[in-house]
Motif scaffolding. Structure first.
Motif, mmCIF file in Angstrom:
data_model
loop_
_atom_site.group_PDB
_atom_site.id
_atom_site.type_symbol
_atom_site.label_atom_id
_atom_site.label_comp_id
_atom_site.label_asym_id
_atom_site.label_seq_id
_atom_site.Cartn_x
_atom_site.Cartn_y
_atom_site.Cartn_z
ATOM 1 N N ASP A 64 -64.566 27.859 -2.050
ATOM 2 C CA ASP A 64 -63.366 28.268 -2.008
ATOM 3 C C ASP A 64 -62.959 28.666 -2.496
ATOM 4 O O ASP A 64 -61.839 29.328 -2.521
ATOM 5 N N ARG A 65 -63.521 27.999 -4.074
ATOM 6 C CA ARG A 65 -61.960 28.715 -4.844
ATOM 7 C C ARG A 65 -60.209 28.209 -4.999
ATOM 8 O O ARG A 65 -59.456 28.803 -4.934
ATOM 9 N N LEU A 66 -60.105 26.682 -3.887
ATOM 10 C CA LEU A 66 -58.869 26.302 -3.947
ATOM 11 C C LEU A 66 -58.557 25.434 -5.266
ATOM 12 O O LEU A 66 -58.930 24.869 -5.646
ATOM 13 N N THR A 67 -57.060 26.110 -4.949
ATOM 14 C CA THR A 67 -56.544 24.867 -5.940
ATOM 15 C C THR A 67 -56.227 23.294 -6.386
ATOM 16 O O THR A 67 -56.646 23.198 -4.673
ATOM 17 N N TYR A 68 -56.044 22.997 -6.900
ATOM 18 C CA TYR A 68 -55.889 21.435 -6.432
ATOM 19 C C TYR A 68 -54.462 21.197 -5.814
ATOM 20 O O TYR A 68 -54.597 20.397 -5.054
ATOM 21 N N GLU A 69 -53.554 22.012 -6.443
ATOM 22 C CA GLU A 69 -52.109 22.096 -5.510
ATOM 23 C C GLU A 69 -52.475 22.147 -3.866
ATOM 24 O O GLU A 69 -51.706 21.219 -3.358
ATOM 25 N N GLU A 70 -53.990 22.996 -3.924
ATOM 26 C CA GLU A 70 -53.317 23.966 -1.695
ATOM 27 C C GLU A 70 -54.201 22.252 -1.724
ATOM 28 O O GLU A 70 -54.327 22.132 -0.330
ATOM 29 N N VAL A 71 -55.459 21.628 -2.165
ATOM 30 C CA VAL A 71 -56.411 20.345 -1.831
ATOM 31 C C VAL A 71 -55.550 18.942 -1.876
ATOM 32 O O VAL A 71 -56.586 18.215 -1.750
ATOM 33 N N MET A 72 -54.510 19.306 -2.433
ATOM 34 C CA MET A 72 -53.804 17.497 -2.912
ATOM 35 C C MET A 72 -54.012 16.429 -1.983
ATOM 36 O O MET A 72 -53.643 15.128 -1.577
ATOM 37 N N PRO A 73 -53.589 16.838 -1.079
ATOM 38 C CA PRO A 73 -52.601 15.407 -0.070
ATOM 39 C C PRO A 73 -54.234 15.267 0.565
ATOM 40 O O PRO A 73 -55.016 14.206 1.240
ATOM 41 N N ALA A 74 -56.049 16.336 1.021
ATOM 42 C CA ALA A 74 -56.758 15.932 1.305
ATOM 43 C C ALA A 74 -57.568 14.926 0.046
ATOM 44 O O ALA A 74 -58.269 14.080 -0.091
ATOM 45 N N ALA A 75 -57.329 15.344 -1.189
ATOM 46 C CA ALA A 75 -57.853 14.532 -2.741
ATOM 47 C C ALA A 75 -56.917 13.198 -2.394
ATOM 48 O O ALA A 75 -57.805 12.082 -2.671
ATOM 49 N N ILE A 76 -55.788 12.756 -1.985
ATOM 50 C CA ILE A 76 -55.203 11.459 -1.750
ATOM 51 C C ILE A 76 -55.689 11.199 -1.005
ATOM 52 O O ILE A 76 -56.554 9.225 -1.424
ATOM 53 N N ALA A 77 -56.110 11.187 0.067
ATOM 54 C CA ALA A 77 -56.320 10.397 1.683
ATOM 55 C C ALA A 77 -58.178 10.596 0.638
ATOM 56 O O ALA A 77 -58.453 9.103 1.564
ATOM 57 N N HIS A 78 -58.438 11.250 0.239
ATOM 58 C CA HIS A 78 -60.107 11.219 0.408
ATOM 59 C C HIS A 78 -60.606 9.952 -0.995
ATOM 60 O O HIS A 78 -60.950 8.708 -0.522
ATOM 61 N N VAL A 79 -59.433 9.940 -1.852
ATOM 62 C CA VAL A 79 -59.679 8.682 -3.349
ATOM 63 C C VAL A 79 -59.128 7.414 -2.573
ATOM 64 O O VAL A 79 -59.691 6.117 -2.986
ATOM 65 N N LYS A 80 -57.522 7.453 -1.064
ATOM 66 C CA LYS A 80 -57.232 6.067 -0.927
ATOM 67 C C LYS A 80 -58.555 5.434 0.480
ATOM 68 O O LYS A 80 -58.791 4.494 0.298
ATOM 69 N N MET A 81 -59.316 7.232 0.934
ATOM 70 C CA MET A 81 -60.455 6.061 1.350
ATOM 71 C C MET A 81 -61.669 5.365 0.841
ATOM 72 O O MET A 81 -62.277 4.525 1.220
ATOM 73 N N LEU A 82 -62.390 6.680 -0.670
ATOM 74 C CA LEU A 82 -62.929 5.454 -1.594
ATOM 75 C C LEU A 82 -62.675 4.279 -1.966
ATOM 76 O O LEU A 82 -63.042 3.887 -3.061
ATOM 77 N N SER A 83 -61.058 4.380 -2.504
ATOM 78 C CA SER A 83 -60.557 3.124 -3.202
ATOM 79 C C SER A 83 -61.361 1.747 -3.062
ATOM 80 O O SER A 83 -61.794 1.216 -1.537
ATOM 81 N N PRO A 84 -60.856 0.939 -3.935
ATOM 82 C CA PRO A 84 -61.456 -0.368 -4.033
ATOM 83 C C PRO A 84 -60.381 -1.578 -3.216
ATOM 84 O O PRO A 84 -61.046 -2.469 -2.374
ATOM 85 N N SER A 85 -59.347 -0.850 -2.760
ATOM 86 C CA SER A 85 -58.431 -2.065 -1.670
ATOM 87 C C SER A 85 -59.313 -1.972 -0.869
ATOM 88 O O SER A 85 -58.569 -2.964 0.247
ATOM 89 N N ASN A 86 -60.262 -0.977 -0.299
ATOM 90 C CA ASN A 86 -59.959 -1.180 1.142
ATOM 91 C C ASN A 86 -61.371 -2.412 1.479
ATOM 92 O O ASN A 86 -62.273 -2.232 2.406
ATOM 93 N N TYR A 87 -61.646 -3.001 -0.212
ATOM 94 C CA TYR A 87 -62.605 -3.989 0.291
ATOM 95 C C TYR A 87 -62.387 -5.160 -0.298
ATOM 96 O O TYR A 87 -62.563 -6.217 -0.374
ATOM 97 N N ARG A 88 -61.426 -5.586 0.224
ATOM 98 C CA ARG A 88 -60.767 -6.520 -0.312
ATOM 99 C C ARG A 88 -60.590 -7.747 0.807
ATOM 100 O O ARG A 88 -61.483 -7.187 1.685
ATOM 101 N N LEU A 89 -61.761 -8.778 0.611
ATOM 102 C CA LEU A 89 -61.779 -9.594 1.277
ATOM 103 C C LEU A 89 -60.766 -10.618 1.842
ATOM 104 O O LEU A 89 -59.510 -10.499 1.339
ATOM 105 N N THR A 90 -60.636 -10.948 3.178
ATOM 106 C CA THR A 90 -59.871 -11.739 3.850
ATOM 107 C C THR A 90 -60.113 -13.034 3.667
ATOM 108 O O THR A 90 -61.232 -13.689 3.813
ATOM 109 N N SER A 91 -59.100 -13.416 4.343
ATOM 110 C CA SER A 91 -59.171 -15.086 4.000
ATOM 111 C C SER A 91 -59.204 -15.587 4.937
ATOM 112 O O SER A 91 -58.726 -15.026 6.520
#
Length: 198
Positions: free
Chosen positions: A171-198
């Motif tokens: 859709d030729r959307l700019t980075y600024e137009e999708v930045m909130p979705a991009a941040i949410a996406h990388v947060k979901m992919l982030s290793p911080s979601n895979y921490r072992l719990t004690s």
């Protein structure tokens, strides 16, 4: 003397810029060295001074674009951390930003399916992934992260980022137009979601 004048007037960079535009708009098979020369207002013989064939010209463009992306990824590794983002999240966002700010280059680099040129892209894609993977592994090691030894983890992140770009690039959307979705996406992919719990 005439050849030297052509070399000065018609630089490799100028040829590559014109050819990149034509490869994107008309496709690899849809253009020739002659059509690139006509687009620039020169005879196609002038192009052969810099590139012996169309495939060599295409590969030079691919290498240049991958070098640019690789430099951006490497800069993330060296830059100070940003508030609220891990270095790996910054890396993924930089990759998304490049794809959406340079959609035509990204399509040439990752999305063309022409068998004649696929080999040129595959080797550079592999080098790009190696850089991405090495940066991810470096920060996982520094954090003593439980996913440090998971060989599939960097590839999963890489493919997740590529999928995001591939979806929004249509859709030729700019980075600024999708930045909130991009941040949410990388947060979901982030290793911080895979921490072992004690």
């Amino acid at each position: 003397m005439a050849r030297r004048a052509v070399e000065q007037e018609l630089s490799r960079e100028r040829i590559m810029d014109a050819a990149r535009h034509l490869f994107i708009t008309k496709g690899y098979r849809g253009i020739s060295m002659r059509s690139i020369g006509q687009h620039l207002g020169y005879s196609h013989g002038s192009l052969y001074y810099h590139f012996k064939e169309k495939a060599e010209l295409f590969y030079a463009i691919v290498v240049q674009d991958f070098n640019h992306l690789n430099q951006l990824c490497t800069q993330v590794a060296k830059s100070p951390p940003m508030d609220g983002l891990t270095k790996i999240e910054q890396l993924m966002l930089e990759f998304i930003k490049f794809g959406l700010e340079h959609p035509h280059q990204y399509e040439i680099m990752f999305m063309l399916r022409d068998e004649e040129i696929l080999a040129y892209c595959r080797s550079e894609q592999a080098k790009c992934f190696e850089i991405f993977e090495s940066i991810v592994r470096k920060f996982l090691r520094q954090e003593r992260h439980p996913m440090e030894d998971n060989s599939a983890f960097p590839l999963s992140m890489f493919l997740g980022v590529h999928g995001f770009i591939s979806f929004y690039i249509q859709d030729r959307l700019t980075y600024e137009e999708v930045m909130p979705a991009a941040i949410a996406h990388v947060k979901m992919l982030s290793p911080s979601n895979y921490r072992l719990t004690s």
